[in-house]
Design a protein around this motif. Structure first.
Motif, mmCIF file in Angstrom:
data_model
loop_
_atom_site.group_PDB
_atom_site.id
_atom_site.type_symbol
_atom_site.label_atom_id
_atom_site.label_comp_id
_atom_site.label_asym_id
_atom_site.label_seq_id
_atom_site.Cartn_x
_atom_site.Cartn_y
_atom_site.Cartn_z
ATOM 1 N N ALA A 263 0.823 -1.205 0.000
ATOM 2 C CA ALA A 263 0.000 0.000 0.000
ATOM 3 C C ALA A 263 0.860 1.259 0.000
ATOM 4 C CB ALA A 263 -0.922 -0.004 1.218
ATOM 5 N N ILE A 264 1.855 1.301 0.867
ATOM 6 C CA ILE A 264 2.721 2.479 0.958
ATOM 7 C C ILE A 264 3.430 2.726 -0.370
ATOM 8 C CG2 ILE A 264 4.765 3.448 2.073
ATOM 9 C CD1 ILE A 264 2.411 3.447 3.948
ATOM 10 N N ALA A 265 3.806 1.658 -1.058
ATOM 11 C CA ALA A 265 4.513 1.786 -2.332
ATOM 12 C C ALA A 265 3.653 2.432 -3.412
ATOM 13 C CB ALA A 265 5.005 0.421 -2.803
ATOM 14 N N GLN A 266 2.320 2.415 -3.236
ATOM 15 C CA GLN A 266 1.426 3.007 -4.226
ATOM 16 C C GLN A 266 1.305 4.523 -4.082
ATOM 17 O OE1 GLN A 266 0.153 1.110 -6.685
ATOM 18 N NE2 GLN A 266 1.191 -0.633 -5.744
ATOM 19 N N ILE A 267 1.807 5.083 -2.993
ATOM 20 C CA ILE A 267 1.667 6.521 -2.747
ATOM 21 C C ILE A 267 2.785 7.265 -3.481
ATOM 22 C CG2 ILE A 267 1.576 8.325 -0.989
ATOM 23 C CD1 ILE A 267 0.723 6.134 1.006
ATOM 24 N N THR A 268 2.414 8.153 -4.367
ATOM 25 C CA THR A 268 3.395 8.837 -5.227
ATOM 26 C C THR A 268 3.654 10.279 -4.813
ATOM 27 O OG1 THR A 268 1.623 9.470 -6.756
ATOM 28 C CG2 THR A 268 2.772 7.382 -7.192
ATOM 29 N N THR A 269 3.040 10.740 -3.732
ATOM 30 C CA THR A 269 3.224 12.121 -3.285
ATOM 31 C C THR A 269 3.846 12.140 -1.896
ATOM 32 O OG1 THR A 269 1.000 12.198 -2.308
ATOM 33 C CG2 THR A 269 1.217 12.906 -4.616
ATOM 34 N N ASP A 270 4.525 13.239 -1.563
ATOM 35 C CA ASP A 270 5.089 13.370 -0.225
ATOM 36 C C ASP A 270 3.996 13.582 0.816
ATOM 37 O OD1 ASP A 270 7.704 13.082 -1.130
ATOM 38 O OD2 ASP A 270 7.955 15.237 -1.471
#
Length: 296
Positions: A206-213
């Motif tokens: 899930a964390i790997a899918q987040i593309t923003t800071d």
């Protein structure tokens, strides 16, 4: 009259001194099954008076260190039954913009999930870079419209997508055909509930899918398993349990800047305080994670 304070007598702070503010938004207009979420925010604040101020995991009294202040409720269908979803959106966005301008970390309490669109709009207007809206939920909430309204609680994440913001739905286990097609077309990285129970590494995935800071966290309480969170409008079996939810939230705060949070859709039951107490403890966890891991 001053509002009742989250965690009661333990919260010894003023608005000016506070870093974290609790914003109750007791709005309920479009719920479609079990009603009562307009009473959710007050029930959470009432239950918080029974919390221990010391957090075992964080090894601190969060309320003493962080400074938590509870604001007066806004957009209330208890006080104003004729309030429309469009009016709620406008009132909510304006109030959250004021709080962001004062440098506060906002935890909004609903009320129905449609409120989130108003909260997120405030951040979208003031931040100069995109952010991801992490949605913990049983349902997709991505219909274009439902029961004649584009501001129905079943449409809230579609309105967030309309703002041009990326989303990360987590714990989803109930969608309609329209939503299934949208997820495929837009390649939305859904973390399905069934995959959480089949994959020990789901948090890393899930964390790997987040593309923003930066991220915003919206929690519809039906995202949690109804065996310990029964007080919701539409309970779905198979949700997140307490410890995996906290582990996921902690990882988000460690790896990303969380700009704000909300907790929505508590519909208190008449014969139990389990749901509101757990929701209050979850608010306190969010405050603690922000204080220790995202202090600025």
């Amino acid at each position: 009259m001053s509002p009742k304070q989250f965690i009661g007598s333990e919260a010894q702070t003023t608005y000016q001194e506070s870093k974290i503010v609790i914003l109750p938004i007791p709005f309920e207009k479009t719920t479609t099954y079990r009603q009562g979420c307009q009473n959710g925010a007050a029930a959470i604040i009432e239950a918080s008076d029974q919390l221990e101020a010391y957090d075992i995991e964080l090894e601190t009294e969060i309320c003493q260190e962080a400074g938590i202040y509870t604001l007066n409720a806004i957009a209330s269908t208890i006080d104003n039954p004729s309030l429309t979803p469009e009016e709620m959106m406008s009132i909510t966005t304006a109030r959250v913009l004021e709080l962001i301008g004062d440098g506060k970390f906002v935890i909004a309490l609903g009320g129905e999930h449609s409120i989130t669109a108003g909260v997120v709009t405030a951040y979208q207007q003031i931040l100069n870079e995109p952010f991801t809206v992490i949605q913990i939920d049983a349902h997709g909430d991505m219909r274009h419209s439902y029961e004649g309204s584009i501001y129905n609680h079943a449409c809230v994440m579609r309105r967030v997508l309309d703002l041009g913001l990326p989303t990360l739905p987590v714990g989803i286990r109930a969608i309609c055909l329209e939503e299934a097609k949208l997820i495929k077309a837009k390649q939305i990285p859904v973390i399905w509930a069934k995959d959480i129970y089949q994959n020990n590494n789901w948090i890393e995935k899930a964390i790997a899918q987040i593309t923003t800071d930066r991220v915003f966290i919206t929690i519809d309480l039906d995202g949690l398993d109804p065996s310990f969170m029964p007080g919701v409008g539409t309970p779905e079996p198979g949700g997140l349990n307490w410890y995996e939810l906290n582990q996921f939230l902690q990882k988000i705060f460690q790896k990303h800047q969380v700009v704000g949070c909300d907790i929505m859709e508590l519909a208190p039951t008449s014969d139990s305080v389990v749901s509101e107490f757990i929701a209050a403890k979850l608010v306190y966890k969010l405050a603690g994670y922000h204080h220790q891991l995202n202090p600025n």
